[in-house]
Motif scaffolding. Sequence first.
Motif, PDB file in Angstrom:
ATOM      1  N   THR A  98       0.819  -1.217   0.000  1.00  7.93           N
ATOM      2  CA  THR A  98       0.000   0.000   0.000  1.00  7.93           C
ATOM      3  C   THR A  98       0.851   1.264   0.000  1.00  7.93           C
ATOM      4  OG1 THR A  98      -0.164   0.040   2.419  1.00  7.93           O
ATOM      5  CG2 THR A  98      -1.861  -1.187   1.223  1.00  7.93           C
ATOM      6  N   PHE A  99       2.160   1.121   0.195  1.00  9.76           N
ATOM      7  CA  PHE A  99       3.060   2.264   0.224  1.00  9.76           C
ATOM      8  C   PHE A  99       3.806   2.376  -1.105  1.00  9.76           C
ATOM      9  CE2 PHE A  99       2.610   0.911   4.627  1.00  9.76           C
ATOM     10  CZ  PHE A  99       2.409   2.109   5.300  1.00  9.76           C
TER      11      PHE A  99
ATOM     12  N   VAL B 260      13.722   9.232   9.846  1.00  5.95           N
ATOM     13  CA  VAL B 260      14.617   8.127   9.528  1.00  5.95           C
ATOM     14  C   VAL B 260      14.370   7.074  10.598  1.00  5.95           C
ATOM     15  CG1 VAL B 260      17.016   7.366   9.328  1.00  5.95           C
ATOM     16  CG2 VAL B 260      16.336   9.623   8.459  1.00  5.95           C
ATOM     17  N   VAL B 261      13.775   5.964  10.201  1.00  3.50           N
ATOM     18  CA  VAL B 261      13.332   4.953  11.161  1.00  3.50           C
ATOM     19  C   VAL B 261      14.106   3.659  10.949  1.00  3.50           C
ATOM     20  CG1 VAL B 261      11.381   3.591  12.000  1.00  3.50           C
ATOM     21  CG2 VAL B 261      11.024   5.967  11.265  1.00  3.50           C
TER      22      VAL B 261
ATOM     23  N   ALA C  30       7.107   1.452   8.526  1.00  8.43           N
ATOM     24  CA  ALA C  30       6.610   2.180   7.357  1.00  8.43           C
ATOM     25  C   ALA C  30       5.477   3.113   7.739  1.00  8.43           C
ATOM     26  CB  ALA C  30       6.156   1.196   6.285  1.00  8.43           C
ATOM     27  N   HIS C  31       4.573   2.652   8.602  1.00  6.96           N
ATOM     28  CA  HIS C  31       3.496   3.528   9.079  1.00  6.96           C
ATOM     29  C   HIS C  31       4.067   4.713   9.851  1.00  6.96           C
ATOM     30  CE1 HIS C  31      -0.042   1.357   7.785  1.00  6.96           C
ATOM     31  NE2 HIS C  31       0.421   0.219   8.288  1.00  6.96           N
TER      32      HIS C  31
ATOM     33  N   GLY D  73      -1.433  -0.046  12.479  1.00  6.35           N
ATOM     34  CA  GLY D  73      -1.193   0.959  11.455  1.00  6.35           C
ATOM     35  C   GLY D  73      -1.372   2.396  11.902  1.00  6.35           C
ATOM     36  N   GLN D  74      -1.766   2.604  13.150  1.00  5.09           N
ATOM     37  CA  GLN D  74      -1.948   3.951  13.681  1.00  5.09           C
ATOM     38  C   GLN D  74      -0.836   4.266  14.677  1.00  5.09           C
ATOM     39  OE1 GLN D  74      -4.491   6.018  12.542  1.00  5.09           O
ATOM     40  NE2 GLN D  74      -4.811   4.311  11.127  1.00  5.09           N
TER      41      GLN D  74
END
Length: 317
Positions: free
Chosen positions: A50-51, A116-117, A140-141, A190-191
């Motif tokens: 989805t990204f 930056v994760v 990513a979320h 996702g939140q």
Amino acid sequence: MQSKVADLIVILGTGGTIAGKAAQANDNVGYKAGEIGVEALIAGVPGLSTFRLEAQQVAQLDSKDMDFQTWRRLALAVEAQLTRDEVRGVLITHGTDTIEETAYFLHRVLAPRKPVVLTAAMRPATALQLDGPQNMLDAAHLVNDAAAAGVMVCVAGQVYAADQVQKAHSYRVDAFRGRDGTVLAQVEEGQVRWLSQALPGPLAIGTAALPTEGAAWPRIEIVLNHANADGRLVRLLVHEGVEGLVVAGTGNGTLSAALEQALLDAQAAGVQVLRSTRCDGGPVAENGRGLPSAGALSPVKARVELLLRLLGTPPQS
């Protein structure tokens, strides 16, 4: 014409357990790290479809073997991606063993405004129950969240600041904690739920301050205070030409009289010294005895800080 909102996430792979393989699915220990490429990792996480993504393999190693040249290549790769207008942020897959050091290094060198994760896994990609895919999806979320900025580590649904995160358990999936219990956010289905706000980062020192490819970096070692610490190791390291020493003291950075004197002698001989603590939490207060405090930095992060100081960069305020 309205400009397009940045929505591209660039995933940089460096190897680690998250990319590891074992001969048997029930083997979570006897695996080889860094065996699966970042493109294959992405393909194994359906939710990532989805990204809008790009991927680049920067390194493929076990993070226990992380080195300064890989840090340099990674910093340059992150810096290059963050300058692109269409890039929302960067996600880095990494091994758990040294992720806290890499995160702090990038925090000090780049101090990015975009997120930056770094994420990782405690189980290899061949395990019966995986933690890597969920960690990648959560990360990513987090990169995509409007409030995200700076260098963070996202593992097991928890988000930690680069200067606070530390690996606190040798085996559990939830192996990480924030120093003094600090957690920035939690990722839930996702939140991103923010619990606190990271303090402003230092001014970026920039990659130009780093040694060129193949050039020598300062030699810095960590020594430990313990019962009957006599300072002999410090004297040997000074004789061998060490340029910086971090001491993990007991309690509030306390040291045996003999170890303290050896460190004072080393400092007088031109070796830079920082005093940290072997405790899992709490800062080290200045004590007026001549050995500067590393503040709230853990010994391994204090080593990164001292490394950057010896490269001629200003200390973190």
